[in-house]
Design an enzyme around this catalytic site. Structure first.
Site, PDB file in Angstrom:
ATOM      1  N   HIS A 177       0.894  -1.202   0.063  1.00  0.00           N
ATOM      2  CA  HIS A 177       0.028  -0.135  -0.011  1.00  0.00           C
ATOM      3  C   HIS A 177       0.804   1.351   0.015  1.00  0.00           C
ATOM      4  O   HIS A 177       0.374   2.573  -0.208  1.00  0.00           O
ATOM      5  CB  HIS A 177      -1.082   0.056   1.257  1.00  0.00           C
ATOM      6  CG  HIS A 177      -0.443   0.309   2.505  1.00  0.00           C
ATOM      7  ND1 HIS A 177      -0.071  -0.497   3.526  1.00  0.00           N
ATOM      8  CD2 HIS A 177      -0.036   1.480   3.122  1.00  0.00           C
ATOM      9  CE1 HIS A 177       0.304   0.028   4.533  1.00  0.00           C
ATOM     10  NE2 HIS A 177       0.271   1.437   4.504  1.00  0.00           N
ATOM     11  N   ASP A 222      -0.621  -7.227   1.143  1.00  0.00           N
ATOM     12  CA  ASP A 222      -0.035  -5.875   1.445  1.00  0.00           C
ATOM     13  C   ASP A 222       1.384  -6.231   1.600  1.00  0.00           C
ATOM     14  O   ASP A 222       1.981  -5.839   2.677  1.00  0.00           O
ATOM     15  CB  ASP A 222      -0.604  -5.187   2.413  1.00  0.00           C
ATOM     16  CG  ASP A 222      -0.160  -3.841   2.620  1.00  0.00           C
ATOM     17  OD1 ASP A 222       0.185  -3.193   1.771  1.00  0.00           O
ATOM     18  OD2 ASP A 222      -0.453  -3.171   3.709  1.00  0.00           O
ATOM     19  N   SER A 246       4.532   2.518   8.031  1.00  0.00           N
ATOM     20  CA  SER A 246       4.019   1.474   7.256  1.00  0.00           C
ATOM     21  C   SER A 246       5.193   0.675   6.499  1.00  0.00           C
ATOM     22  O   SER A 246       6.101   1.549   5.999  1.00  0.00           O
ATOM     23  CB  SER A 246       3.008   1.887   6.321  1.00  0.00           C
ATOM     24  OG  SER A 246       1.659   2.137   6.964  1.00  0.00           O
TER      25      SER A 246
END
EC number: 3.4.21.7
Length: 812
Positions: A624, A667, A762
């Site tokens: 992502h 992801d 992330s």
């Protein structure tokens, strides 16, 4: 008056068969509880020759001079010590190269069936009258005595059932007016359960709906984190129903692919449960036995009654947890949290901890008031130890086999005397590795009930120049015979060290004086390099090379052989991480370059995501992070950074040449660098896990990143946080993430909140320490906010994608 019984008149008695005797020696060992590194100071003992554990078990069963309750096996000395005592009535000490085996039947304080095999130490009747000794003749002349019934266990004044009475164990009493009475012995949890079944050890293996249970050591059809080897005190055997996570009753994963887990139908025992210990009106430890009446949380919210479901629905009710003392709305700790807590009457705040006065400062506590408590010592960062490590004050808390250390102030699972009070100058802080008794190196008691203690996974500080191999060695290649250093446990060591760590000369392996031995000789171990009297490790001892010594009173000892300094291995930072226990929101600033695989992904020179170096040319990150990717020329990978706002000398800036997304839309993504990273002490790859490896629940892992700190501290500096892994079964409960977590994802975090990854973290790593290296187990993926209570972070599991990762790197 009690009715007439065989206890008052002569009657033929059924001879007791010792049910723990089995036909096979392998089965016989199942009736023992073993503890590595433990020794008993037994007064009634015999030293016997023994070539194996099975040989020693047979000798214990054959012993006739006393009842053998335990034996010790010394493998290097080929010796058995059979003993009449066990750890219930004799001090336990730590010792090298020994395994203590104790007969399970003599450790139990519960009965099976009518208690004919009960060998516990309860010595009073149901009415509280003390039992008369079985060998005594006053106030009552017994019909059952140790002489007449030598196999009935009629010791001291302990309750027994020598005549197979259907009402259970009994004893003659010390009351002249009451000849005998029955004892109140709880049932063993093999056919039924007490409380919530946390100690259930039966063999039921079907769920309430009739589904078969999946074996605990299987990951099919349901992958899970309750791995038996990681939960040694939870008795996760076969596919039997168990309760390792504090549910209302035992459960299991099922063999039905459509039903992950289900409760089992275990009947409740009819006898009272074992005592959970005294109740305190103040805080002792984590408050497990707190029984006070505080009913307000630390922020002032009134507690919700445990029996009510408004404003918060929950299953932590008095009916589901009958032994947790869930009275009224009083603060309690029914699930092993760090302190007592409660659900609140505020609909916006589900639960909070309570502020309970400590017993240490409470006038209600008189326990140990005369014992001086040493001042808390601040640990200092140390990557190695000097000498024998008595001066080591670092924060390492992992043993040489990867086990977690037990706190020095704790008596669970191992009782001991090496406490901060008894050794005030030894630095016995937390569960950090120390050497309070001048052993060869720092050590600790372990949290594994089966292993009392081990040396720690620490290297010795050395002035010796580093020996860096010219080229990486292939797996299985041994170190050169002339190198006087060892790799791993030193099984392949062929150097010429010939003295022990204490400086005692080694005995020649072919000699039989001063110590006789037959297992480790040049003839029996021709491939082990047992030349002359050189230190060797023919049995793969985790503590390294050893030898028989020339000291007649010391059969063997270890040698001081240093580890060979290798080239940069994956997952092994050159700077020991801080591993702060703080709760990257709310974490702590890391030591510079202690997480050398951490990557900063930059777009137009601005940090936007994290990543992990897994080989010189490859970085793993979250897919992502790359959703709105521009041309690859806009992106660079920054390695070797600590302060992301300053250009440091250690930094390597490398453009991205290719991008690979995982084909099933997970992801997770791979970035290929335009040139290999230069491996330095500031830039080292993390290790990949084996394919489909499952991280055990409660494994302690670490996240790192430069993400949003929400005004905490450490802006721009790499932060770290310690997070325990949470089993998906728990994480998917309604009150947490409500079924959102996929099998290919894992949860980690503190359910109270305060620590989590956040925006900008992330794609970064979640690494877990395994034996001697950090393994990349997760890629930071998503969460419901940052560091919110009851909302742990979610990470993509790396192990299911290892085949794709390796194949992608191989082809490109």
């Amino acid at each position: 008056m009690l009715p007439a019984s065989p206890k008052m008149e002569h009657k033929a008695v059924v001879f007791l068969l010792l049910l723990f005797l089995k036909s096979g020696l392998g089965d016989l060992l199942d009736d023992y509880v073993n503890t590595q590194g433990a020794s008993l100071l037994s007064l009634s003992r015999k030293n016997l020759a023994g070539r194996s554990v099975e040989d020693c078990a047979a000798k214990c069963e054959e012993e006739t001079d006393f009842v053998c309750r335990a034996f010790q096996y010394h493998s290097k000395e080929q010796q058995c010590v059979v003993m009449a005592e066990n750890s219930k009535n004799t001090p336990v000490f730590r010792m090298r190269d020994v395994i203590l085996y104790e007969k399970r039947i003599y450790l139990l304080e519960c009965k099976t069936g009518n208690g004919q095999t009960y060998r516990g130490t309860t010595a009073e009747t149901k009415s509280g009258v003390t039992c008369q000794k079985w060998s005594a003749t006053s106030p009552h002349v017994p019909k059952f005595s140790p002489e007449k019934f030598p196999l009935a266990g009629l010791e001291e004044n302990y309750c027994r059932n020598p005549d197979n009475d259907e009402n259970g164990p009994w004893c003659y009493t010390t009351d002249p007016d009451k000849r005998y009475d029955y004892c109140d012995i709880p049932e063993c949890e093999d056919k039924c359960m007490h409380c919530s079944g946390e100690n259930y050890e039966g063999k039921i293996a079907k769920t309430m709906s009739g589904r078969d249970c999946q074996a605990w050591d299987s990951q099919s059809p349901h992958a899970h984190g309750y791995i038996p080897s990681k939960f040694p005190n939870k008795n996760l055997k076969m596919n039997y129903c168990r309760n390792p996570d504090g549910e209302p009753r035992p459960w299991c994963f099922t063999t039905d692919p459509q039903k992950r887990w289900e409760f089992c139908d275990i009947p409740r025992c009819t006898t009272p449960p074992p005592s959970s210990g005294p109740k305190y009106q103040c805080l002792k430890g984590t408050g497990k036995n707190y029984g006070g009446t505080v009913a307000v949380t630390e922020s002032g919210h009134t507690c919700q009654r445990w029996s009510e479901q408004t404003p918060h629905k929950h299953n932590r009710t008095p009916e589901n947890f009958p032994c947790k003392n869930l009275e009224e709305n009083y603060c309690r700790n029914p699930n092993g949290e760090k302190a007592p807590w409660c659900y609140t009457t505020n609909s916006e705040v589900r639960w909070e901890y309570c502020t309970i006065p400590s017993c240490e400062s409470s006038p209600l506590s008189t326990e140990r008031m005369d014992v001086p408590v040493p001042p808390e010592q601040t640990p200092v960062p140390q990557d190695c130890y000097h000498g024998n490590g008595q001066s080591y004050r670092g924060t390492s808390s992992t043993t040489i086999t990867g086990r977690k250390c037990q706190s020095w102030s704790s008596m669970t699972p191992h009782r001991h005397l090496k406490t901060p009070e008894n050794y005030p100058n030894a630095g016995l802080t937390m569960n950090y590795c120390r050497n309070p008794d001048a052993d060869k190196s720092p050590w600790c008691y372990t949290t594994d009930p089966r292993v009392r203690w081990e040396f720690c996974n620490l290297k010795k500080c050395s002035e010796t120049p580093e020996q860096v191999p010219a080229a990486p060695q292939a797996p299985g290649v041994e170190n050169p015979p002339e190198a006087d250093c060892m790799i791993g446990t030193g099984k392949s060591y062929r150097g010429k060290k010939a003295t022990t760590v204490a400086g005692v000369p080694c005995q020649e392996w072919a000699a039989q004086e001063p110590h006789q031995h037959s297992i480790f000789t040049p003839e029996t171990n021709p491939q082990s390099g047992l030349e002359r009297n050189y230190c060797r490790n023919p049995d793969g001892d985790v503590n390294g090379p050893w030898c028989y010594t020339m000291n007649p009173r010391k059969p063997f000892d270890y040698c001081d052989v240093p580890q060979c300094e290798s080239s940069f291995d994956c997952g092994k930072p050159k700077v020991e991480p801080k591993k702060c226990s703080g709760r990257i929101v709310g974490g702590c600033v890391s030591k510079p370059h202690s997480w050398p695989w951490q990557v900063s992904l930059r777009r137009s020179s601005r940090h936007f995501c994290g990543g992990t170096l897994i080989s010189p040319k490859w970085v793993l990150t979250a897919a992502h992070c790359l959703d709105n990717i521009l041309a690859l020329s806009f992106y660079k990978v920054i390695l070797g950074a600590h302060n992301e706002k300053v250009r440091e000398q250690s930094v390597q800036e490398i453009p991205v040449s290719r991008l690979f997304r995982e084909p099933s839309q997970a992801d997770i993504a791979l970035l290929k660098l335009s040139r290999p990273a230069i491996i330095t002490k500031e830039v080292i790859p993390a290790c990949l896990p084996p394919p489909n490896y499952m991280v055990a629940a409660r494994t302690e892992c670490y996240i790192t990143g430069w993400g949003e700190t929400q005004g905490t501290f450490g802006e721009g500096l790499l932060k770290e946080a310690h997070l325990p892994v949470i089993e998906n079964k728990v994480c998917n409960r309604n009150e947490y993430l409500d079924g959102r977590v996929k099998p290919t994802e894992l949860c980690a975090g503190h359910l109270i909140g305060g620590t989590d990854s956040c925006q900008g973290d992330s794609g970064g790593p979640l690494v877990c320490f395994e034996k001697d290296k950090y393994i990349l187990q997760g890629v930071t993926s998503w969460g419901l906010g940052c560091a919110r209570p009851n909302k742990p972070g979610v990470y993509v599991r790396v192990s299911p994608y290892v085949p794709w990762i390796e194949e992608t790197m191989r082809r490109n």
